[in-house]
Design a protein around this motif. Structure first.
Motif, PDB file in Angstrom:
ATOM      1  N   LEU A 147      37.020  57.059 -46.614  1.00 50.51           N
ATOM      2  CA  LEU A 147      37.148  56.871 -45.173  1.00 50.51           C
ATOM      3  C   LEU A 147      35.926  56.092 -44.699  1.00 50.51           C
ATOM      4  O   LEU A 147      34.793  56.556 -44.847  1.00 50.51           O
ATOM      5  CB  LEU A 147      37.204  58.213 -44.436  1.00 50.51           C
ATOM      6  CG  LEU A 147      38.456  59.074 -44.600  1.00 50.51           C
ATOM      7  CD1 LEU A 147      38.463  59.782 -45.952  1.00 50.51           C
ATOM      8  CD2 LEU A 147      38.512  60.131 -43.496  1.00 50.51           C
ATOM      9  N   GLU A 148      36.165  54.902 -44.134  1.00 51.24           N
ATOM     10  CA  GLU A 148      35.058  54.048 -43.743  1.00 51.24           C
ATOM     11  C   GLU A 148      35.126  53.674 -42.268  1.00 51.24           C
ATOM     12  O   GLU A 148      36.194  53.426 -41.725  1.00 51.24           O
ATOM     13  CB  GLU A 148      35.065  52.761 -44.579  1.00 51.24           C
ATOM     14  CG  GLU A 148      34.836  52.975 -46.063  1.00 51.24           C
ATOM     15  CD  GLU A 148      34.956  51.680 -46.841  1.00 51.24           C
ATOM     16  OE1 GLU A 148      33.963  51.247 -47.444  1.00 51.24           O
ATOM     17  OE2 GLU A 148      36.069  51.106 -46.837  1.00 51.24           O
ATOM     18  N   ALA A 149      33.950  53.644 -41.653  1.00 48.23           N
ATOM     19  CA  ALA A 149      33.799  53.146 -40.289  1.00 48.23           C
ATOM     20  C   ALA A 149      32.549  52.280 -40.264  1.00 48.23           C
ATOM     21  O   ALA A 149      31.720  52.322 -41.182  1.00 48.23           O
ATOM     22  CB  ALA A 149      33.673  54.298 -39.300  1.00 48.23           C
ATOM     23  N   GLU A 150      32.405  51.485 -39.225  1.00 50.08           N
ATOM     24  CA  GLU A 150      31.195  50.690 -39.090  1.00 50.08           C
ATOM     25  C   GLU A 150      29.997  51.608 -38.845  1.00 50.08           C
ATOM     26  O   GLU A 150      30.101  52.615 -38.140  1.00 50.08           O
ATOM     27  CB  GLU A 150      31.325  49.701 -37.929  1.00 50.08           C
ATOM     28  CG  GLU A 150      32.361  48.620 -38.158  1.00 50.08           C
ATOM     29  CD  GLU A 150      32.057  47.749 -39.367  1.00 50.08           C
ATOM     30  OE1 GLU A 150      30.843  47.483 -39.626  1.00 50.08           O
ATOM     31  OE2 GLU A 150      33.005  47.342 -40.052  1.00 50.08           O
ATOM     32  N   LYS A 151      28.871  51.258 -39.445  1.00 51.80           N
ATOM     33  CA  LYS A 151      27.667  52.044 -39.237  1.00 51.80           C
ATOM     34  C   LYS A 151      27.140  51.852 -37.819  1.00 51.80           C
ATOM     35  O   LYS A 151      27.249  50.773 -37.242  1.00 51.80           O
ATOM     36  CB  LYS A 151      26.577  51.648 -40.237  1.00 51.80           C
ATOM     37  CG  LYS A 151      26.817  52.151 -41.655  1.00 51.80           C
ATOM     38  CD  LYS A 151      25.634  51.822 -42.558  1.00 51.80           C
ATOM     39  CE  LYS A 151      25.823  52.416 -43.949  1.00 51.80           C
ATOM     40  NZ  LYS A 151      24.672  52.119 -44.848  1.00 51.80           N
ATOM     41  N   THR A 152      26.558  52.910 -37.278  1.00 53.79           N
ATOM     42  CA  THR A 152      25.897  52.846 -35.981  1.00 53.79           C
ATOM     43  C   THR A 152      24.397  52.917 -36.204  1.00 53.79           C
ATOM     44  O   THR A 152      23.907  53.851 -36.842  1.00 53.79           O
ATOM     45  CB  THR A 152      26.326  54.024 -35.079  1.00 53.79           C
ATOM     46  OG1 THR A 152      27.737  53.936 -34.852  1.00 53.79           O
ATOM     47  CG2 THR A 152      25.589  53.981 -33.750  1.00 53.79           C
ATOM     48  N   ALA A 153      23.686  51.926 -35.706  1.00 52.62           N
ATOM     49  CA  ALA A 153      22.224  51.903 -35.849  1.00 52.62           C
ATOM     50  C   ALA A 153      21.619  52.852 -34.819  1.00 52.62           C
ATOM     51  O   ALA A 153      21.435  52.495 -33.653  1.00 52.62           O
ATOM     52  CB  ALA A 153      21.697  50.484 -35.659  1.00 52.62           C
ATOM     53  N   THR A 154      21.351  54.079 -35.254  1.00 53.63           N
ATOM     54  CA  THR A 154      20.823  55.073 -34.322  1.00 53.63           C
ATOM     55  C   THR A 154      20.074  56.156 -35.080  1.00 53.63           C
ATOM     56  O   THR A 154      20.363  56.424 -36.250  1.00 53.63           O
ATOM     57  CB  THR A 154      21.963  55.729 -33.521  1.00 53.63           C
ATOM     58  OG1 THR A 154      21.406  56.698 -32.626  1.00 53.63           O
ATOM     59  CG2 THR A 154      22.940  56.436 -34.437  1.00 53.63           C
ATOM     60  N   HIS A 155      19.106  56.751 -34.417  1.00 53.19           N
ATOM     61  CA  HIS A 155      18.443  57.939 -34.939  1.00 53.19           C
ATOM     62  C   HIS A 155      18.959  59.192 -34.233  1.00 53.19           C
ATOM     63  O   HIS A 155      18.535  60.301 -34.541  1.00 53.19           O
ATOM     64  CB  HIS A 155      16.929  57.830 -34.749  1.00 53.19           C
ATOM     65  CG  HIS A 155      16.297  56.712 -35.517  1.00 53.19           C
ATOM     66  ND1 HIS A 155      16.249  56.691 -36.897  1.00 53.19           N
ATOM     67  CD2 HIS A 155      15.698  55.565 -35.107  1.00 53.19           C
ATOM     68  CE1 HIS A 155      15.638  55.579 -37.303  1.00 53.19           C
ATOM     69  NE2 HIS A 155      15.304  54.890 -36.229  1.00 53.19           N
ATOM     70  N   TYR A 156      19.867  59.011 -33.291  1.00 59.01           N
ATOM     71  CA  TYR A 156      20.357  60.122 -32.481  1.00 59.01           C
ATOM     72  C   TYR A 156      21.639  60.677 -33.093  1.00 59.01           C
ATOM     73  O   TYR A 156      22.745  60.462 -32.593  1.00 59.01           O
ATOM     74  CB  TYR A 156      20.590  59.670 -31.039  1.00 59.01           C
ATOM     75  CG  TYR A 156      19.372  59.056 -30.389  1.00 59.01           C
ATOM     76  CD1 TYR A 156      18.084  59.469 -30.739  1.00 59.01           C
ATOM     77  CD2 TYR A 156      19.496  58.055 -29.434  1.00 59.01           C
ATOM     78  CE1 TYR A 156      16.955  58.910 -30.148  1.00 59.01           C
ATOM     79  CE2 TYR A 156      18.380  57.493 -28.827  1.00 59.01           C
ATOM     80  CZ  TYR A 156      17.118  57.917 -29.190  1.00 59.01           C
ATOM     81  OH  TYR A 156      16.003  57.372 -28.604  1.00 59.01           O
ATOM     82  N   ASN A 157      21.475  61.385 -34.202  1.00 57.56           N
ATOM     83  CA  ASN A 157      22.641  61.900 -34.927  1.00 57.56           C
ATOM     84  C   ASN A 157      22.544  63.394 -35.205  1.00 57.56           C
ATOM     85  O   ASN A 157      23.238  63.919 -36.071  1.00 57.56           O
ATOM     86  CB  ASN A 157      22.824  61.130 -36.238  1.00 57.56           C
ATOM     87  CG  ASN A 157      21.647  61.307 -37.182  1.00 57.56           C
ATOM     88  OD1 ASN A 157      20.613  61.891 -36.830  1.00 57.56           O
ATOM     89  ND2 ASN A 157      21.787  60.791 -38.395  1.00 57.56           N
ATOM     90  N   HIS A 158      21.680  64.085 -34.470  1.00 56.45           N
ATOM     91  CA  HIS A 158      21.524  65.524 -34.674  1.00 56.45           C
ATOM     92  C   HIS A 158      22.839  66.237 -34.377  1.00 56.45           C
ATOM     93  O   HIS A 158      23.465  66.030 -33.339  1.00 56.45           O
ATOM     94  CB  HIS A 158      20.422  66.055 -33.742  1.00 56.45           C
ATOM     95  CG  HIS A 158      20.176  67.529 -33.870  1.00 56.45           C
ATOM     96  ND1 HIS A 158      19.874  68.129 -35.068  1.00 56.45           N
ATOM     97  CD2 HIS A 158      20.191  68.522 -32.941  1.00 56.45           C
ATOM     98  CE1 HIS A 158      19.705  69.425 -34.872  1.00 56.45           C
ATOM     99  NE2 HIS A 158      19.902  69.688 -33.595  1.00 56.45           N
ATOM    100  N   GLY A 159      23.272  67.067 -35.320  1.00 53.45           N
ATOM    101  CA  GLY A 159      24.507  67.814 -35.152  1.00 53.45           C
ATOM    102  C   GLY A 159      25.754  67.135 -35.671  1.00 53.45           C
ATOM    103  O   GLY A 159      26.851  67.686 -35.547  1.00 53.45           O
ATOM    104  N   ALA A 160      25.607  65.974 -36.284  1.00 57.77           N
ATOM    105  CA  ALA A 160      26.795  65.233 -36.732  1.00 57.77           C
ATOM    106  C   ALA A 160      27.592  66.012 -37.772  1.00 57.77           C
ATOM    107  O   ALA A 160      28.825  66.072 -37.709  1.00 57.77           O
ATOM    108  CB  ALA A 160      26.383  63.872 -37.289  1.00 57.77           C
ATOM    109  N   GLY A 161      26.900  66.619 -38.732  1.00 55.72           N
ATOM    110  CA  GLY A 161      27.608  67.347 -39.780  1.00 55.72           C
ATOM    111  C   GLY A 161      28.358  68.551 -39.249  1.00 55.72           C
ATOM    112  O   GLY A 161      29.514  68.796 -39.618  1.00 55.72           O
ATOM    113  N   CYS A 162      27.717  69.323 -38.393  1.00 55.70           N
ATOM    114  CA  CYS A 162      28.372  70.488 -37.781  1.00 55.70           C
ATOM    115  C   CYS A 162      29.579  70.046 -36.956  1.00 55.70           C
ATOM    116  O   CYS A 162      30.645  70.675 -37.000  1.00 55.70           O
ATOM    117  CB  CYS A 162      27.392  71.239 -36.880  1.00 55.70           C
ATOM    118  SG  CYS A 162      25.902  71.835 -37.706  1.00 55.70           S
ATOM    119  N   THR A 163      29.397  68.973 -36.205  1.00 52.15           N
ATOM    120  CA  THR A 163      30.463  68.472 -35.345  1.00 52.15           C
ATOM    121  C   THR A 163      31.671  68.030 -36.166  1.00 52.15           C
ATOM    122  O   THR A 163      32.830  68.317 -35.812  1.00 52.15           O
ATOM    123  CB  THR A 163      29.941  67.311 -34.491  1.00 52.15           C
ATOM    124  OG1 THR A 163      28.843  67.787 -33.696  1.00 52.15           O
ATOM    125  CG2 THR A 163      31.014  66.735 -33.597  1.00 52.15           C
TER     126      THR A 163
END
Length: 278
Positions: A200-216
């Motif tokens: 499953l692929e999506a375009e990468k987002t250039a960000t450091h604001y990814n806290h909680g991504a795994g839980c979400t």
């Protein structure tokens, strides 16, 4: 009006971006009624570079919470941060007693920004008590390596090896989250159902604001399963949900930026997900 009921057995993130806070926000965005059984409370020290402290709750408190939630008739369960082998065993026994098929195991092993496993014995306990009960398990690269007993995967081929080994532990489906450490030009996750590997692929987002991504991501899968989606479709829709959340992440303070859990439902535009058998 009736709502599907979703339960998270996980830790509390005092900063609000991950853990049960992320799970409840995600459950709400998917129209399910979220309940919690807290295992730990995680705090952050603003005077020491946001270092994490983990406070475990007594095991009898966990038992009481599980008894409360499961008595209501749960449609899907996910696990998150489980701090000790005893907690893992307790969660596994509760899942067995529930008789539920829709079980999502998010094998959290470290806090975001930390690099030490909470308890080295937890890996073996997860393999023994949780993976055989999982409709799907959602490790990141580090967690996949730990569960598979190999080095942390860095390539798609490495992920395939890890997925096969994790599946052999009893999980019916595996999705390994690629993350920034994967040697790949897209934001890629690998889904394995015991027969077929799907990237499953999506375009990468250039960000450091990814806290909680795994839980979400794991919570979105849980809610999708509760709402009746087949497991692969639940993963695809969760990928769209978390991709939008990451793309709209925001700065909480100088140390951390959480994903925006409601981004997919609030902003126009659908994240494009490409599926490829590999």
């Amino acid at each position: 009006m009736t709502m599907k009921k979703t339960l998270t057995i996980a830790g509390s993130d005092t900063s609000g971006g991950a853990g049960i806070q992320a799970d409840l926000k995600t459950f709400q965005e998917h129209g399910t009624y979220g309940m919690t059984a807290l295992t730990v409370i995680v705090t952050m020290d603003p005077e020491n570079n946001w270092s994490h402290n983990v406070y475990s709750l007594p095991i009898d408190v966990l038992h009481a919470q599980l008894n409360t939630a499961l008595s209501t008739g749960i449609d899907a369960i996910k696990t998150g941060m489980l701090s000790t082998e005893e907690v893992i065993q307790t969660a596994g026994e509760a899942i067995t007693a529930s008789g539920l098929d829709h079980v999502v195991i998010d094998p959290v092993m470290v806090c975001k920004g930390e690099d030490e496993v909470l308890n080295p014995g937890n890996v073996g306990a997860m393999v023994k008590y949780l993976l055989p009960k999982a409709e799907i398990v959602t490790p990141n690269l580090f967690e996949a390596g730990q569960l598979a007993g190999i080095k942390t995967p860095r390539t798609i081929d490495d992920m395939k090896v890890a997925a096969e080994k994790i599946h052999a532990h009893g999980a019916r489906n595996v999705v390994i989250k690629g993350g920034k450490q994967l040697e790949h030009d897209k934001a890629a996750d690998l889904f394995y159902d015991g027969k077929t590997f799907t990237l499953l692929e999506a375009e990468k987002t250039a960000t450091h604001y990814n806290h909680g991504a795994g839980c979400t991501f794991a919570a979105a899968i849980t809610a999708n399963l509760a709402n009746g989606l087949p497991v692969k479709e639940a993963v695809i829709e969760a990928k769209k949900f978390v991709s939008a959340a990451i793309a709209n992440g925001w700065k909480l303070n100088e140390y951390v930026g959480p994903v925006m859990h409601g981004a997919k439902n609030r902003f126009e535009g659908t994240t494009e997900i490409t599926l490829t058998e590999v």
